[in-house]
Design an enzyme around this catalytic site. Structure first.
Site, short mmCIF file in Angstrom:
data_model
loop_
_atom_site.label_atom_id
_atom_site.label_comp_id
_atom_site.label_asym_id
_atom_site.label_seq_id
_atom_site.Cartn_x
_atom_site.Cartn_y
_atom_site.Cartn_z
N HIS A 145 101.94 100.20 47.93
CA HIS A 145 102.57 100.75 49.15
C HIS A 145 104.04 101.05 48.86
O HIS A 145 104.56 100.69 47.81
CB HIS A 145 102.38 99.84 50.35
CG HIS A 145 103.10 98.51 50.30
ND1 HIS A 145 102.81 97.53 49.38
CD2 HIS A 145 104.09 98.00 51.07
CE1 HIS A 145 103.58 96.48 49.58
NE2 HIS A 145 104.38 96.73 50.60
N HIS B 125 107.04 100.18 50.02
CA HIS B 125 108.23 99.32 50.17
C HIS B 125 108.98 99.15 48.85
O HIS B 125 108.38 99.03 47.78
CB HIS B 125 107.84 97.95 50.73
CG HIS B 125 107.52 97.99 52.19
ND1 HIS B 125 106.78 97.03 52.82
CD2 HIS B 125 107.86 98.90 53.15
CE1 HIS B 125 106.67 97.33 54.11
NE2 HIS B 125 107.31 98.47 54.34
N ASP C 107 110.49 96.72 47.49
CA ASP C 107 110.23 95.55 46.64
C ASP C 107 108.91 95.66 45.86
O ASP C 107 108.53 94.72 45.16
CB ASP C 107 110.29 94.24 47.46
CG ASP C 107 109.20 94.14 48.50
OD1 ASP C 107 109.00 95.12 49.25
OD2 ASP C 107 108.54 93.08 48.58
N HIS C 108 108.25 96.81 45.97
CA HIS C 108 107.04 97.06 45.17
C HIS C 108 107.17 98.31 44.30
O HIS C 108 106.31 98.58 43.47
CB HIS C 108 105.81 97.19 46.09
CG HIS C 108 105.55 95.92 46.85
ND1 HIS C 108 104.54 95.04 46.53
CD2 HIS C 108 106.23 95.35 47.87
CE1 HIS C 108 104.60 93.99 47.34
NE2 HIS C 108 105.62 94.16 48.17
N HIS D 175 100.06 96.44 57.20
CA HIS D 175 101.44 96.15 56.77
C HIS D 175 102.22 97.47 56.71
O HIS D 175 103.29 97.61 57.31
CB HIS D 175 101.40 95.46 55.42
CG HIS D 175 102.73 95.18 54.80
ND1 HIS D 175 103.62 94.27 55.32
CD2 HIS D 175 103.32 95.70 53.70
CE1 HIS D 175 104.71 94.25 54.57
NE2 HIS D 175 104.56 95.11 53.58
N ASP E 100 100.73 93.14 49.91
CA ASP E 100 101.21 92.56 51.16
C ASP E 100 100.18 92.66 52.28
O ASP E 100 100.53 92.64 53.47
CB ASP E 100 102.52 93.23 51.59
CG ASP E 100 103.65 92.91 50.62
OD1 ASP E 100 103.43 92.18 49.64
OD2 ASP E 100 104.77 93.42 50.84
N HIS F 156 103.46 88.25 47.00
CA HIS F 156 104.59 87.33 47.19
C HIS F 156 104.17 85.87 47.06
O HIS F 156 103.04 85.50 47.37
CB HIS F 156 105.20 87.51 48.60
CG HIS F 156 105.91 88.81 48.78
ND1 HIS F 156 107.26 88.95 48.58
CD2 HIS F 156 105.45 90.03 49.15
CE1 HIS F 156 107.62 90.21 48.83
NE2 HIS F 156 106.54 90.90 49.17
#
Ligand code: ZN
Ligand code: FE
Length: 255
Positions: free
Chosen positions: A56, A58, A60-61, A114, A133, A171
Site C-alpha cells: 500500500h 503509505h 513507511d512501506h 487500512h 497493515d 509492524h
C-alpha cells in the site's frame, strides 16, 4: 529447494522482509520502509534484489523504493491505486493476479480497509502471507481510508487461509495489541498463552512475527468479531460481526 525468508526491523516499529528463491537467486523485498536495512540484509545473505512487492502507498512501506530501484534495477509490483499513486511501479496487480519471484509464486489478495488499495501477498506453496497493515499479530490495522465493514471482510478473507500459514505483518505492535485484547477477552486461554510467549520473545530481543494464522484465529480478537462471547463482551450480543468488529476497532482507537 525451499524459499528462504528474512525479517528485520526498519524505522521505529516496521518490519522489512525478504523472500529468496535459491533455485533462481531471485529475491523480493515485501515493502521497503527504508533502503539501508534492506541493503544490509541483502549483503548479509549475498543476495541481490530482483523485486519489490508493495502492499500500500503509505510512506513507511514505500520510502525505500526509489533508492533500491536505482541501485538494483529491480521490478516494482504495486496495487492498482487510483487515489494515491505509488511512484516507480512497473507492474500493477489486483485480486487474483499472481506475481512470480523467480520460481516462487505469490497470489494477490485485495485487503482494503487500512487503505483502499491495500493488497496482501500469499505464497501458497511456502505457507507465507505478507499482509502488512491489514492483519497484525493480535491486532489489525487502523481503518484509515476504508470502512470498518470493508476491513472486517478483508480479515475474514485472510482468516480463510490455512492454519499453518505464517503471518508476516508490517509492524511490531504485538505487546500493545495483547494489552488491549485482554481488556475484551481476559479469559481467552490462547490469548493469555500468546501474552506469555510474546513477552518472552521481546525480552530476548526477538520479533513476535511471524505468527501462525491458526493461533491468530484463536487469540486475535479482531478475527473473532463473529464469536458470541466477543459480541457479549462489548455489549453487542446478537449483533452482526461487522458491528462487533466496528466497536472493537473503535475501542482500540481510544485505548
Ligand atoms: Zn500503513
Ligand atoms: Fe505501516
Amino acid at each position: 529447494m525451499t524459499a528462504e525468508i528474512r525479517l528485520f526491523p526498519c524505522l521505529a516499529d516496521n518490519f522489512g522482509a525478504l523472500i529468496h528463491d535459491p533455485a533462481t537467486k531471485a529475491t523480493a523485498a515485501i515493502d521497503v520502509p527504508e533502503a539501508a536495512p534492506v541493503i544490509a540484509a541483502l549483503e548479509r545473505e549475498g543476495w541481490t534484489l530482483s523485486d519489490i512487492l508493495v502492499t500500500h502507498h503509505h510512506a513507511d512501506h514505500t520510502q525505500g523504493i526509489a533508492e533500491l530501484k536505482a541501485k538494483y534495477g529491480c521490478r516494482v509490483t504495486a496495487p492498482h491505486d487510483k487515489l494515491t499513486p505509488i511512484a516507480d511501479a512497473d507492474v500493477r496487480v489486483r485480486e487474483g493476479d499472481t506475481v512470480k519471484v523467480g520460481n516462487l509464486v505469490a497470489r494477490v489478495l485485495e485487503t482494503p480497509g487500512h487503505t483502499l488499495e491495500h493488497i496482501s501477498y500469499m505464497f501458497d506453496k511456502e505457507h507465507a502471507l505478507f499482509c502488512a497493515d491489514t492483519l497484525f499479530s493480535i491486532g489489525c490495522g487502523r481503518v484509515i481510508e476504508g470502512t470498518p465493514s470493508q476491513m472486517w471482510a478483508s480479515l475474514v478473507k485472510l482468516r480463510a487461509l490455512p492454519d499453518d500459514t505464517r503471518v508476516y505483518c508490517g509492524h511490531e505492535y504485538t505487546l500493545a495489541n495483547i494489552k488491549f485484547a485482554l481488556t475484551i477477552e481476559p479469559d481467552n486461554a490462547a490469548l493469555k498463552a500468546r501474552a506469555v510467549e510474546a513477552a518472552r520473545q521481546r525480552a530476548e530481543g526477538k520479533p513476535t512475527v511471524p505468527t501462525l494464522l491458526g493461533e491468530e484465529k484463536k487469540a486475535n480478537v479482531f478475527l473473532r468479531a463473529d464469536v458470541p462471547e466477543v459480541a457479549a463482551a462489548v455489549g453487542l450480543a446478537g449483533k452482526s460481526a461487522a458491528e462487533v468488529f466496528t466497536e472493537v476497532r473503535e475501542r482500540k482507537n481510544k485505548f
